[in-house]
Design an enzyme around this catalytic site. Structure first.
Site, PDB file in Angstrom:
ATOM      1  N   ASP A  56       3.714 -18.033   0.351  1.00  0.00           N
ATOM      2  CA  ASP A  56       3.931 -18.727  -0.922  1.00  0.00           C
ATOM      3  C   ASP A  56       5.420 -18.904  -1.193  1.00  0.00           C
ATOM      4  OD1 ASP A  56       4.381 -15.983  -1.361  1.00  0.00           O
ATOM      5  OD2 ASP A  56       4.139 -16.231  -3.509  1.00  0.00           O
ATOM      6  N   GLU A  57       5.742 -19.934  -1.977  1.00  0.00           N
ATOM      7  CA  GLU A  57       7.092 -20.177  -2.493  1.00  0.00           C
ATOM      8  C   GLU A  57       8.151 -20.117  -1.397  1.00  0.00           C
ATOM      9  OE1 GLU A  57       7.300 -17.246  -5.602  1.00  0.00           O
ATOM     10  OE2 GLU A  57       6.383 -18.600  -7.064  1.00  0.00           O
ATOM     11  N   VAL A  58       7.924 -20.850  -0.336  1.00  0.00           N
ATOM     12  CA  VAL A  58       8.874 -20.889   0.777  1.00  0.00           C
ATOM     13  C   VAL A  58       9.930 -21.945   0.438  1.00  0.00           C
ATOM     14  CG1 VAL A  58       9.095 -20.930   3.286  1.00  0.00           C
ATOM     15  CG2 VAL A  58       6.900 -20.368   2.253  1.00  0.00           C
ATOM     16  N   ASP A 107       0.044 -22.470  -2.890  1.00  0.00           N
ATOM     17  CA  ASP A 107       1.009 -23.363  -3.545  1.00  0.00           C
ATOM     18  C   ASP A 107       1.713 -24.305  -2.573  1.00  0.00           C
ATOM     19  OD1 ASP A 107       3.906 -21.712  -3.141  1.00  0.00           O
ATOM     20  OD2 ASP A 107       2.111 -20.489  -3.202  1.00  0.00           O
TER      21      ASP A 107
END
Length: 449
Positions: A56-58, A107
């Site tokens: 997530d949120e890379v 996401d």
């Protein structure tokens, strides 16, 4: 990945050298590192049916030099890069643990077109976990997102709610009502989404927002919220009978979900910690804030009054020399005649590092005892020192054209930027250099300042 990539020995595997939160997907050693981490987890959890591999949120994916070169090739996109790495990790898990299903945060998948997701092969390898920790999450939007994933070929989905954390990086007390509403909204999503796709709800409890942040709510503080959320998910809501069950579990006579002022913290393990944190947060907060505010004002070394004592750790971080006293300002730079480019009254300019090594400016509140209106000093930072005058006083250094200097906020306020004192040089070293001008309108400053 922060807790791993923060180490110097593995820093070369970062996507961007400055940030340890994203792995470089082009390095073969990156997949080997992830594989080693997976092996360690599975050794401790043999027979696990699911393994969450994150993703997530890379934020910095595609920002590294290798990624930039790769993206210049035709048909290559950040979405393709993300899916390729996700697929490689999932295949590694399934090859070594066929009975374990990889889970991934969703996401990074939300904005990828349906046809690209379907063609990637990822839907056959992983199960997405849709996360949203808001009290008013969009039920209709989540149902549409689940339908999109179904069309792409995902057979199973998960949801993720929270019972603590997610409401503030330094949150001390858990807002139970917020988390209760969040979980109830997810129950509504489950009722409206595609049938049989949602496998369950992952009830998360945050320890911190990222590896370098402070702790948010401690676990004992969040236990009442955990009990409320679990029972609400099990029984489909938080009716009076469910509330009575929770109160019985916790040993609380009247559980308040909307505020923190309820009498008694209960008798569950850890309730004494909850009572202490509640007392500090509600009853001592004002006095703690007042103490911090007092110390902040003291740290400014006000021009009016006796010098303020500072601890050695703070004192040695001060940068010398001191700026000239307010009375030394030329008449044309007084309150009635502000210097060109002066800031509005009540603000001073804080100068920090900027592009090309030049100071960058931001505004801080002004204060009494310093420059009227917080105007910018006109002398250059290199000439920020005071030259000894014939009477042992001070006189201003000449100003080269185009110079910019430190704050003129009174004789006892250090300049925010003074190239004459290199960054990181302590007061002791600066004084030893013989370049420290210690004269003020009250004479020499004592050593404690």
């Amino acid at each position: 990945m922060e807790f791993v990539l923060k180490h110097e020995a593995l820093a070369h595997l970062r996507e961007v050298a400055l940030f340890p939160n994203t792995l470089n997907p082009h390095e073969a050693e990156s997949l080997a590192l992830v594989g080693a981490m997976i092996s360690q987890v599975m050794e401790l959890h043999p027979g696990a049916r699911w393994l969450h591999v994150g993703c997530d949120e890379v934020y910095y994916l595609g920002e590294g030099e290798a990624s930039r070169r790769w993206l210049q090739q035709e048909h290559n996109t950040k979405a393709r890069l993300c899916l390729s790495h996700m697929k490689a990790v999932a295949c590694h898990v399934l090859a070594r643990h066929p009975a374990t299903r990889p889970l991934v945060w969703d996401d990074m998948l939300r904005a990828i077109p349906e046809d690209q997701l379907a063609a990637s092969g990822v839907p056959q390898l992983v199960e997405p976990v849709l996360w949203d920790y808001g009290a008013d999450l969009d039920v209709h939007g989540k149902a549409l997102l689940m339908e999109k994933y179904r069309k792409c070929g995902f057979l199973r989905l998960w949801a993720a709610s929270a019972f603590k954390g997610a409401t503030g990086a330094s949150q001390a007390l858990t807002p139970i009502e917020h988390h209760l509403r969040n979980n109830v909204q997810w129950l509504r999503v489950a009722a409206r989404g595609p049938a049989d796709m949602l496998q369950g709800i992952v009830l998360t409890g945050w320890q911190r927002y990222d590896h370098f942040s402070v702790l948010c709510e401690l676990l004992p503080v969040g236990i009442p919220s955990l009990a409320v959320c679990l029972q609400s998910l099990l029984h489909g809501g938080f009716a009076e009978d469910v509330k009575a069950r929770v109160e019985n579990f916790l040993g609380i006579s009247n559980l308040e979900t909307t505020d923190f002022t309820g009498e008694g913290a209960g008798s569950f393990p850890g309730s004494d910690i909850l009572a202490l944190v509640t007392h500090v947060s509600l009853h001592l907060r004002s006095s703690v804030d007042a103490l911090l505010e007092r110390d902040r004002r003291a740290g400014l070394l006000a021009a009016v009054g006796p010098p303020v004592w500072l601890c050695p750790q703070v004192r040695d971080r001060l940068v010398w020399p001191l700026p000239p006293p307010a009375e030394a300002h030329p008449p044309r730079h007084g309150p009635a005649h502000p210097a060109p480019g002066a800031q509005p009254p009540g603000q001073v300019e804080h100068r920090g590092a900027g592009a090309g090594g030049r100071p960058a400016a931001r505004l801080l509140p002004g204060r009494r005892g310093g420059v009227a209106g917080g105007e910018r000093a006109s002398q250059p930072a290199a000439a920020a020192g005071l030259a000894a005058g014939p009477e042992g006083g001070s006189q201003r250094q000449p100003q080269p054209a185009g110079g910019s200097g430190p704050l003129r906020a009174g004789p006892c306020v250090r300049p925010m930027s003074a190239p004459a004192a290199p960054m990181g040089q302590t007061v002791s070293a600066w004084k030893a250099s013989g370049k420290c001008a210690r004269k003020t309108r009250r004479g020499l400053l004592p050593d404690c300042v």
